[in-house]
Design an enzyme around this catalytic site. Sequence first.
Site, PDB file in Angstrom:
ATOM      1  N   ARG A  69      21.153 -27.132 -16.375  1.00 10.07           N
ATOM      2  CA  ARG A  69      21.361 -27.966 -17.565  1.00 10.07           C
ATOM      3  C   ARG A  69      20.088 -28.667 -18.019  1.00 10.07           C
ATOM      4  NH1 ARG A  69      25.872 -31.454 -14.806  1.00 10.07           N
ATOM      5  NH2 ARG A  69      24.331 -30.954 -13.198  1.00 10.07           N
ATOM      6  N   ARG A  70      19.234 -29.024 -17.051  1.00  6.68           N
ATOM      7  CA  ARG A  70      18.053 -29.846 -17.390  1.00  6.68           C
ATOM      8  C   ARG A  70      16.965 -28.963 -17.989  1.00  6.68           C
ATOM      9  NH1 ARG A  70      17.917 -32.783 -11.667  1.00  6.68           N
ATOM     10  NH2 ARG A  70      18.776 -30.743 -11.122  1.00  6.68           N
ATOM     11  N   SER A  77      29.105 -21.747   1.576  1.00  5.80           N
ATOM     12  CA  SER A  77      28.717 -22.888   2.422  1.00  5.80           C
ATOM     13  C   SER A  77      29.504 -22.788   3.727  1.00  5.80           C
ATOM     14  CB  SER A  77      29.102 -24.194   1.707  1.00  5.80           C
ATOM     15  OG  SER A  77      29.030 -25.302   2.577  1.00  5.80           O
ATOM     16  N   TYR A 117      35.542 -30.386  -2.274  1.00  3.61           N
ATOM     17  CA  TYR A 117      34.335 -29.542  -2.169  1.00  3.61           C
ATOM     18  C   TYR A 117      34.632 -28.362  -1.243  1.00  3.61           C
ATOM     19  CZ  TYR A 117      29.640 -27.868  -1.176  1.00  3.61           C
ATOM     20  OH  TYR A 117      28.530 -27.059  -1.015  1.00  3.61           O
ATOM     21  N   GLY A 135      24.789 -24.314   6.311  1.00  5.41           N
ATOM     22  CA  GLY A 135      25.178 -25.691   6.657  1.00  5.41           C
ATOM     23  C   GLY A 135      24.288 -26.632   5.865  1.00  5.41           C
TER      24      GLY A 135
HETATM   25  P1  NDP Z   1      20.789 -29.071  -5.935  1.00  6.67           P
HETATM   26  O1  NDP Z   1      21.527 -30.250  -6.447  1.00  6.67           O
HETATM   27  O2  NDP Z   1      19.375 -29.235  -5.545  1.00  6.67           O
HETATM   28  O3  NDP Z   1      20.902 -27.850  -6.965  1.00  6.67           O
HETATM   29  C1  NDP Z   1      22.080 -27.602  -7.685  1.00  6.67           C
HETATM   30  C2  NDP Z   1      21.763 -26.728  -8.880  1.00  6.67           C
HETATM   31  O4  NDP Z   1      22.984 -26.433  -9.565  1.00  6.67           O
HETATM   32  C3  NDP Z   1      20.833 -27.399  -9.864  1.00  6.67           C
HETATM   33  O5  NDP Z   1      19.878 -26.489 -10.345  1.00  6.67           O
HETATM   34  C4  NDP Z   1      21.757 -27.827 -10.988  1.00  6.67           C
HETATM   35  O6  NDP Z   1      21.070 -27.801 -12.231  1.00  6.67           O
HETATM   36  C5  NDP Z   1      22.812 -26.726 -10.952  1.00  6.67           C
HETATM   37  N1  NDP Z   1      24.049 -27.182 -11.557  1.00  6.67           N
HETATM   38  C6  NDP Z   1      24.905 -28.136 -11.101  1.00  6.67           C
HETATM   39  N2  NDP Z   1      25.883 -28.346 -11.993  1.00  6.67           N
HETATM   40  C7  NDP Z   1      25.649 -27.508 -13.040  1.00  6.67           C
HETATM   41  C8  NDP Z   1      26.306 -27.273 -14.281  1.00  6.67           C
HETATM   42  N3  NDP Z   1      27.416 -27.939 -14.640  1.00  6.67           N
HETATM   43  N4  NDP Z   1      25.777 -26.358 -15.135  1.00  6.67           N
HETATM   44  C9  NDP Z   1      24.666 -25.672 -14.781  1.00  6.67           C
HETATM   45  N5  NDP Z   1      24.009 -25.846 -13.631  1.00  6.67           N
HETATM   46  C10 NDP Z   1      24.488 -26.771 -12.764  1.00  6.67           C
HETATM   47  O7  NDP Z   1      21.643 -28.582  -4.679  1.00  6.67           O
HETATM   48  P2  NDP Z   1      21.532 -27.276  -3.745  1.00  6.67           P
HETATM   49  O8  NDP Z   1      20.319 -26.508  -4.014  1.00  6.67           O
HETATM   50  O9  NDP Z   1      21.789 -27.731  -2.382  1.00  6.67           O
HETATM   51  O10 NDP Z   1      22.825 -26.483  -4.242  1.00  6.67           O
HETATM   52  C11 NDP Z   1      22.820 -25.119  -4.583  1.00  6.67           C
HETATM   53  C12 NDP Z   1      24.079 -24.466  -4.054  1.00  6.67           C
HETATM   54  O11 NDP Z   1      24.031 -24.493  -2.641  1.00  6.67           O
HETATM   55  C13 NDP Z   1      25.377 -25.162  -4.438  1.00  6.67           C
HETATM   56  O12 NDP Z   1      26.333 -24.172  -4.769  1.00  6.67           O
HETATM   57  C14 NDP Z   1      25.786 -25.889  -3.160  1.00  6.67           C
HETATM   58  O13 NDP Z   1      27.167 -26.082  -3.081  1.00  6.67           O
HETATM   59  C15 NDP Z   1      25.290 -24.907  -2.126  1.00  6.67           C
HETATM   60  N6  NDP Z   1      25.073 -25.414  -0.779  1.00  6.67           N
HETATM   61  C16 NDP Z   1      24.248 -26.487  -0.553  1.00  6.67           C
HETATM   62  C17 NDP Z   1      24.037 -26.936   0.745  1.00  6.67           C
HETATM   63  C18 NDP Z   1      23.207 -28.143   1.033  1.00  6.67           C
HETATM   64  O14 NDP Z   1      23.379 -28.752   2.118  1.00  6.67           O
HETATM   65  N7  NDP Z   1      22.269 -28.531   0.193  1.00  6.67           N
HETATM   66  C19 NDP Z   1      24.649 -26.242   1.877  1.00  6.67           C
HETATM   67  C20 NDP Z   1      25.485 -25.120   1.536  1.00  6.67           C
HETATM   68  C21 NDP Z   1      25.666 -24.718   0.261  1.00  6.67           C
HETATM   69  P3  NDP Z   1      21.177 -28.943 -13.361  1.00  6.67           P
HETATM   70  O15 NDP Z   1      21.476 -30.234 -12.687  1.00  6.67           O
HETATM   71  O16 NDP Z   1      19.840 -28.895 -14.041  1.00  6.67           O
HETATM   72  O17 NDP Z   1      22.276 -28.480 -14.240  1.00  6.67           O
HETATM   73  C1  8X3 Z   2      26.906 -28.216   1.833  1.00  3.85           C
HETATM   74  C2  8X3 Z   2      27.021 -28.459   3.295  1.00  3.85           C
HETATM   75  O1  8X3 Z   2      28.345 -29.717   5.098  1.00  3.85           O
HETATM   76  O2  8X3 Z   2      27.788 -30.928   3.056  1.00  3.85           O
HETATM   77  O3  8X3 Z   2      27.713 -27.152   1.429  1.00  3.85           O
HETATM   78  O4  8X3 Z   2      29.493 -29.249   3.041  1.00  3.85           O
HETATM   79  S1  8X3 Z   2      28.206 -29.634   3.609  1.00  3.85           S
END
Ligand code: NDP
Ligand code: 8X3
Length: 259
Positions: free
Chosen positions: A38-39, A144, A157, A188
């Site tokens: 989005r950003r 995840s 979630y 994780g």
């Molecule tokens: P970040 O918050 O760093 O990245 C999330 C990304 O998703 C951003 O680029 C954000 O872009 C985008 N996003 C969120 N909402 C929207 C929307 N409505 N429209 C378009 N883009 C969107 O988190 P992560 O890198 O950790 O997350 C990435 C994925 O990894 C997710 O699916 C998360 O559930 C999964 N995950 C994360 C873990 C963790 O511990 N970090 C572990 C396991 C899985 P913007 O805000 O610019 O829209």
């Molecule tokens: C992100 C990892 O443990 O916060 O998917 O659900 S946890």
Amino acid sequence: MKNTFQKTAFITGATSGIGKATATLFAKRGYNLIVTGRRSERLLSIKQKIKKKYAVRVKALAFDIRDKDACKNAYMSLDREWKKINILINNAGLASGFDPIHRGQLDDWEQMIDTNVKGLLFITRLVSPGMVKRKSGHIINVCSTAGHEVYPRGNVYCATKHAVDAITKSMRVDLYQYGIRVGQISPGHVEETEFALVRFHGDKNKSKIYEDFVPLNSKDVAETIFFMATRPKHVNIQDILMMGTQQAGSNHIDRSGRN
Ligand code: NDP
Ligand code: 8X3
């Protein structure tokens, strides 16, 4: 620009964290990129940095993945060459809130369901017909550990990531007959992301959840996604469940210090 269209990766949620690290790695290895988020300013700056550093083409599409018309308009803005997407990485997603079920905020629930489940479906619905037509393609969903087990206050979630797990399996049984690989990665805790900051609605103190153990980092996950994407054509990795060494499961973390 001498890079011609060879392989194109479409990566959602590339403005930070796992998506940004994955986009950077794929560009480093010569993939053209379609990156979303989005950003828009941040997306454009990432596009410029990647283009400057690596000889690849980058298309930046800024839109909210929860909005099905915006998804469609963004996809339809791509010309024929760009629409030949080889790899779709459904990464955009978030956790919003950390409340027990009886105190959960409905807005948080809707945001997670609309982004993690419906957004992933909207993009897949747009990109997968081209893959079916070309009888080739690879879709990697970012699931995840929360898609495999639950933890206190994880409720909605975890439900969205369990849905991602089911969607990955369903996509695979629908698409394998067209030579399309479908898999997922299930990490994780991952630092170098904005995940915790977003989950705690921007509260920096609450988001300090990685100070007493070493979780995975965004590059660890990007490298694993790249590994999945670069196996020989006859190999499809269906799921990779990965955690930092100090994490044994969603409810088992050695918080004795960053060892
Ligand atoms: P970040 O918050 O760093 O990245 C999330 C990304 O998703 C951003 O680029 C954000 O872009 C985008 N996003 C969120 N909402 C929207 C929307 N409505 N429209 C378009 N883009 C969107 O988190 P992560 O890198 O950790 O997350 C990435 C994925 O990894 C997710 O699916 C998360 O559930 C999964 N995950 C994360 C873990 C963790 O511990 N970090 C572990 C396991 C899985 P913007 O805000 O610019 O829209
Ligand atoms: C992100 C990892 O443990 O916060 O998917 O659900 S946890």
